[in-house]
Motif scaffolding. Structure first.
Motif, PDB file in Angstrom:
ATOM      1  N   LEU A  27     -87.270 -12.182  95.252  1.00  0.00           N
ATOM      2  CA  LEU A  27     -86.175 -11.462  95.884  1.00  0.00           C
ATOM      3  C   LEU A  27     -85.625 -12.248  97.072  1.00  0.00           C
ATOM      4  CD1 LEU A  27     -85.595  -7.801  96.407  1.00  0.00           C
ATOM      5  CD2 LEU A  27     -85.894  -9.072  98.521  1.00  0.00           C
ATOM      6  N   PHE A  28     -86.511 -12.907  97.816  1.00  0.00           N
ATOM      7  CA  PHE A  28     -86.084 -13.723  98.959  1.00  0.00           C
ATOM      8  C   PHE A  28     -85.231 -14.902  98.486  1.00  0.00           C
ATOM      9  CE2 PHE A  28     -89.654 -11.324 100.401  1.00  0.00           C
ATOM     10  CZ  PHE A  28     -89.483 -11.139 101.759  1.00  0.00           C
ATOM     11  N   LEU A  29     -85.621 -15.503  97.356  1.00  0.00           N
ATOM     12  CA  LEU A  29     -84.868 -16.639  96.828  1.00  0.00           C
ATOM     13  C   LEU A  29     -83.521 -16.201  96.255  1.00  0.00           C
ATOM     14  CD1 LEU A  29     -87.785 -18.587  95.095  1.00  0.00           C
ATOM     15  CD2 LEU A  29     -86.762 -19.000  97.340  1.00  0.00           C
ATOM     16  N   PHE A  30     -83.483 -15.035  95.617  1.00  0.00           N
ATOM     17  CA  PHE A  30     -82.219 -14.501  95.111  1.00  0.00           C
ATOM     18  C   PHE A  30     -81.240 -14.268  96.256  1.00  0.00           C
ATOM     19  CE2 PHE A  30     -84.231 -13.298  91.008  1.00  0.00           C
ATOM     20  CZ  PHE A  30     -83.227 -13.743  90.158  1.00  0.00           C
ATOM     21  N   TYR A  31     -81.740 -13.664  97.319  1.00  0.00           N
ATOM     22  CA  TYR A  31     -80.881 -13.406  98.475  1.00  0.00           C
ATOM     23  C   TYR A  31     -80.446 -14.705  99.142  1.00  0.00           C
ATOM     24  CZ  TYR A  31     -80.345  -8.402  99.203  1.00  0.00           C
ATOM     25  OH  TYR A  31     -79.934  -7.088  99.117  1.00  0.00           O
ATOM     26  N   MET A  32     -81.273 -15.726  99.093  1.00  0.00           N
ATOM     27  CA  MET A  32     -80.883 -17.023  99.638  1.00  0.00           C
ATOM     28  C   MET A  32     -79.665 -17.558  98.903  1.00  0.00           C
ATOM     29  SD  MET A  32     -83.039 -20.604  99.836  1.00  0.00           S
ATOM     30  CE  MET A  32     -82.872 -20.917  98.065  1.00  0.00           C
ATOM     31  N   LEU A  33     -79.665 -17.476  97.575  1.00  0.00           N
ATOM     32  CA  LEU A  33     -78.541 -17.970  96.777  1.00  0.00           C
ATOM     33  C   LEU A  33     -77.273 -17.158  97.049  1.00  0.00           C
ATOM     34  CD1 LEU A  33     -80.370 -18.576  93.371  1.00  0.00           C
ATOM     35  CD2 LEU A  33     -79.748 -20.274  95.092  1.00  0.00           C
ATOM     36  N   ILE A  34     -77.430 -15.834  97.147  1.00  0.00           N
ATOM     37  CA  ILE A  34     -76.276 -14.973  97.420  1.00  0.00           C
ATOM     38  C   ILE A  34     -75.678 -15.300  98.785  1.00  0.00           C
ATOM     39  CG2 ILE A  34     -75.563 -12.588  97.878  1.00  0.00           C
ATOM     40  CD1 ILE A  34     -77.729 -11.737  95.822  1.00  0.00           C
ATOM     41  N   ASN A  35     -76.521 -15.453  99.781  1.00  0.00           N
ATOM     42  CA  ASN A  35     -76.037 -15.739 101.131  1.00  0.00           C
ATOM     43  C   ASN A  35     -75.417 -17.123 101.240  1.00  0.00           C
ATOM     44  OD1 ASN A  35     -76.453 -13.545 103.161  1.00  0.00           O
ATOM     45  ND2 ASN A  35     -78.535 -13.595 102.354  1.00  0.00           N
ATOM     46  N   LEU A  36     -75.894 -18.078 100.448  1.00  0.00           N
ATOM     47  CA  LEU A  36     -75.291 -19.415 100.466  1.00  0.00           C
ATOM     48  C   LEU A  36     -73.826 -19.345 100.045  1.00  0.00           C
ATOM     49  CD1 LEU A  36     -78.136 -21.682  99.023  1.00  0.00           C
ATOM     50  CD2 LEU A  36     -77.196 -21.723 101.340  1.00  0.00           C
ATOM     51  N   LEU A  37     -73.530 -18.536  99.032  1.00  0.00           N
ATOM     52  CA  LEU A  37     -72.141 -18.379  98.591  1.00  0.00           C
ATOM     53  C   LEU A  37     -71.285 -17.768  99.705  1.00  0.00           C
ATOM     54  CD1 LEU A  37     -72.725 -17.032  94.955  1.00  0.00           C
ATOM     55  CD2 LEU A  37     -72.062 -19.343  95.638  1.00  0.00           C
ATOM     56  N   PHE A  38     -71.832 -16.763 100.387  1.00  0.00           N
ATOM     57  CA  PHE A  38     -71.080 -16.112 101.460  1.00  0.00           C
ATOM     58  C   PHE A  38     -70.967 -17.012 102.687  1.00  0.00           C
ATOM     59  CE2 PHE A  38     -71.671 -12.237  99.025  1.00  0.00           C
ATOM     60  CZ  PHE A  38     -70.497 -11.547  99.277  1.00  0.00           C
ATOM     61  N   ILE A  39     -71.947 -17.867 102.924  1.00  0.00           N
ATOM     62  CA  ILE A  39     -71.865 -18.788 104.055  1.00  0.00           C
ATOM     63  C   ILE A  39     -70.706 -19.773 103.873  1.00  0.00           C
ATOM     64  CG2 ILE A  39     -73.031 -20.748 105.163  1.00  0.00           C
ATOM     65  CD1 ILE A  39     -75.652 -19.152 104.883  1.00  0.00           C
ATOM     66  N   VAL A  40     -70.500 -20.238 102.635  1.00  0.00           N
ATOM     67  CA  VAL A  40     -69.348 -21.110 102.351  1.00  0.00           C
ATOM     68  C   VAL A  40     -68.046 -20.373 102.662  1.00  0.00           C
ATOM     69  CG1 VAL A  40     -68.103 -22.344 100.538  1.00  0.00           C
ATOM     70  CG2 VAL A  40     -70.606 -22.426 100.607  1.00  0.00           C
ATOM     71  N   LEU A  41     -67.968 -19.102 102.245  1.00  0.00           N
ATOM     72  CA  LEU A  41     -66.793 -18.284 102.535  1.00  0.00           C
ATOM     73  C   LEU A  41     -66.626 -18.083 104.040  1.00  0.00           C
ATOM     74  CD1 LEU A  41     -64.472 -16.420 101.632  1.00  0.00           C
ATOM     75  CD2 LEU A  41     -66.161 -14.574 101.395  1.00  0.00           C
ATOM     76  N   VAL A  42     -67.715 -17.851 104.726  1.00  0.00           N
ATOM     77  CA  VAL A  42     -67.679 -17.634 106.187  1.00  0.00           C
ATOM     78  C   VAL A  42     -67.132 -18.864 106.904  1.00  0.00           C
ATOM     79  CG1 VAL A  42     -69.185 -17.478 108.218  1.00  0.00           C
ATOM     80  CG2 VAL A  42     -69.439 -15.833 106.351  1.00  0.00           C
ATOM     81  N   PHE A  43     -67.503 -20.048 106.459  1.00  0.00           N
ATOM     82  CA  PHE A  43     -67.018 -21.263 107.121  1.00  0.00           C
ATOM     83  C   PHE A  43     -65.520 -21.448 106.931  1.00  0.00           C
ATOM     84  CE2 PHE A  43     -71.119 -22.523 108.424  1.00  0.00           C
ATOM     85  CZ  PHE A  43     -70.959 -23.573 109.302  1.00  0.00           C
ATOM     86  N   TYR A  44     -65.006 -21.021 105.792  1.00  0.00           N
ATOM     87  CA  TYR A  44     -63.555 -21.065 105.608  1.00  0.00           C
ATOM     88  C   TYR A  44     -62.883 -20.123 106.599  1.00  0.00           C
ATOM     89  CZ  TYR A  44     -58.938 -20.391 103.614  1.00  0.00           C
ATOM     90  OH  TYR A  44     -57.585 -20.296 103.444  1.00  0.00           O
ATOM     91  N   ILE A  45     -63.463 -18.930 106.768  1.00  0.00           N
ATOM     92  CA  ILE A  45     -62.928 -17.944 107.706  1.00  0.00           C
ATOM     93  C   ILE A  45     -62.975 -18.483 109.135  1.00  0.00           C
ATOM     94  CG2 ILE A  45     -63.318 -15.656 108.709  1.00  0.00           C
ATOM     95  CD1 ILE A  45     -64.426 -14.812 105.952  1.00  0.00           C
ATOM     96  N   LEU A  46     -64.085 -19.126 109.497  1.00  0.00           N
ATOM     97  CA  LEU A  46     -64.245 -19.637 110.867  1.00  0.00           C
ATOM     98  C   LEU A  46     -63.206 -20.705 111.198  1.00  0.00           C
ATOM     99  CD1 LEU A  46     -68.140 -19.899 111.106  1.00  0.00           C
ATOM    100  CD2 LEU A  46     -66.673 -18.217 112.238  1.00  0.00           C
ATOM    101  N   LYS A  47     -62.737 -21.422 110.182  1.00  0.00           N
ATOM    102  CA  LYS A  47     -61.707 -22.441 110.415  1.00  0.00           C
ATOM    103  C   LYS A  47     -60.350 -21.815 110.706  1.00  0.00           C
ATOM    104  CE  LYS A  47     -63.681 -26.221 107.670  1.00  0.00           C
ATOM    105  NZ  LYS A  47     -63.483 -27.109 106.493  1.00  0.00           N
TER     106      LYS A  47
END
Length: 365
Positions: free
Chosen positions: A37-57
């Motif tokens: 479950l921890f690894l699944f959430y890691m993959l999900i959050n990685l996708l959102f982190i990429v989205l977050v960096f676009y927002i931060l720009k």
């Protein structure tokens, strides 16, 4: 805050949120495969982190907090700020209960938590009141103490772990793991943490953020496997991971558990991360009610934290019903919808900037 402070706060924040009662709850729900479950959430959050960096720009913190000109947009913004303030308060409350589980139920079980809690309340309030830059400085000061303590605890536990507990891989029920993901969403709002820290940070890089986040989550997953391998079917009954992982290694000593120093050092991270979420909850509330004194809002929020802790979360059942019950869907909604809303805001700002730079607008100037 600096990029170095951002990475430190991310590592400690992600680690601290997951190292007390969560592994026991996950084992009770999923058994030996709970580490996945921890690894699944890691993959999900990685996708959102990429989205977050676009927002931060595209978006600055002042653009989010400043009032909108349109009445409709202003009302919509207030709703978003209310939801964000509540979400950050619940995150602070979760960490506060994490600390309470160690101090009230393990170290000082004969003392009144209602009184002892006031000391902890003052600590997190003082940190939040001083601001995010002061909190970031404290992270930087205590980073190696917190990280070193966590690593030593994991090393002490590794010698008493049966790592074959995760076998056989053929019996893994992926459907059951995916179904359980929403129940634990409060503990895995890592992309939102990247977002709120990134809004206050300078010159942070996506590649380094992903690297530090993956390393942290892999370490967390390894420690969880250690915990499952050490206690097996008794994992669900343990009070928390960080307080029991190293206990087997020091049973031969006659002077008590000297590893408590390491545990307490590691818990500094939970106190600091609690103050981070409390700070952002106050920040959102203050932007909603600019006419009210910020100090008054901070006092109100800290009182809510104390009331929920002492009078509502009276036992573990109440905590589970709140954080792993229906409220977990609130967390899912915030973690998914908030980045999407900010993405729309980023797109709107981008279109406005393009409109300003059109030849017609330049001629008007």
């Amino acid at each position: 805050m600096s990029a170095r402070q951002f990475y430190i706060m991310l590592v400690i924040g992600v680690f601290s949120m997951k190292m007390q009662k969560l592994p026991s709850l996950v084992y009770g729900e999923l058994g030996k495969d709970g580490y996945l479950l921890f690894l699944f959430y890691m993959l999900i959050n990685l996708l959102f982190i990429v989205l977050v960096f676009y927002i931060l720009k595209k978006v600055k913190l002042t653009q989010i907090l400043s009032p909108a000109k349109s009445v409709t947009l202003c009302g919509f913004r207030k709703i978003i700020m209310i939801v964000a303030a509540v979400y950050f308060l619940t995150q602070a409350l979760l960490l506060y209960e994490h600390i309470q589980g160690l101090f009230a139920n393990t170290l000082f079980d004969n003392l009144s938590w209602a009184l002892f809690s006031l000391l902890l309340l003052f600590a997190v309030f003082f940190l939040a009141y001083r601001g995010i830059e002061n909190i970031a400085l404290n992270y930087e000061i205590y980073f190696w103490v917190i990280l070193g303590s966590a690593v030593i605890i994991s090393i002490l536990g590794a010698g008493y772990t049966d790592f074959s507990v995760v076998l056989p891989f053929e019996s893994i029920e992926f459907g059951k793991i995916l179904k359980a993901l929403p129940n634990f969403s409060f503990w895995f709002g890592d992309a939102i943490l990247v977002l709120i820290l990134g809004l206050k940070s300078k010159e942070i890089k996506l590649s380094k953020t992903i690297l530090f986040y993956v390393l942290t989550m892999c370490f967390v997953s390894f420690v969880v496997i250690e915990f499952f391998g050490m206690y097996g079917d008794y994992s669900a009954a343990q009070s928390g991971l960080i307080s029991v992982l190293s206990s087997q290694a020091l049973l031969g000593l006659n002077v008590g558990r000297i590893d408590w120093f390491l545990i307490l050092f590691a818990e500094i991270g939970a106190v600091l991360t609690c103050s981070v979420y409390l700070y952002y909850s106050c920040l959102c509330a203050e932007s909603m009610f600019p006419k009210i004194k910020p100090f008054s809002i901070k006092i109100l929020i800290i009182l809510l934290l104390y009331i929920f802790d002492v009078f509502y979360f009276v036992d573990m059942a109440a905590k589970l019903n709140f954080f792993a019950g229906d409220m977990s869907w609130f967390s899912v909604a915030v973690q998914v919808v908030l980045p999407i809303i900010l993405l729309i805001v980023a797109g709107s700002i981008n279109r406005q900037n393009k409109g300003i730079n059109t030849p017609e607008r330049r001629r008007l100037k």
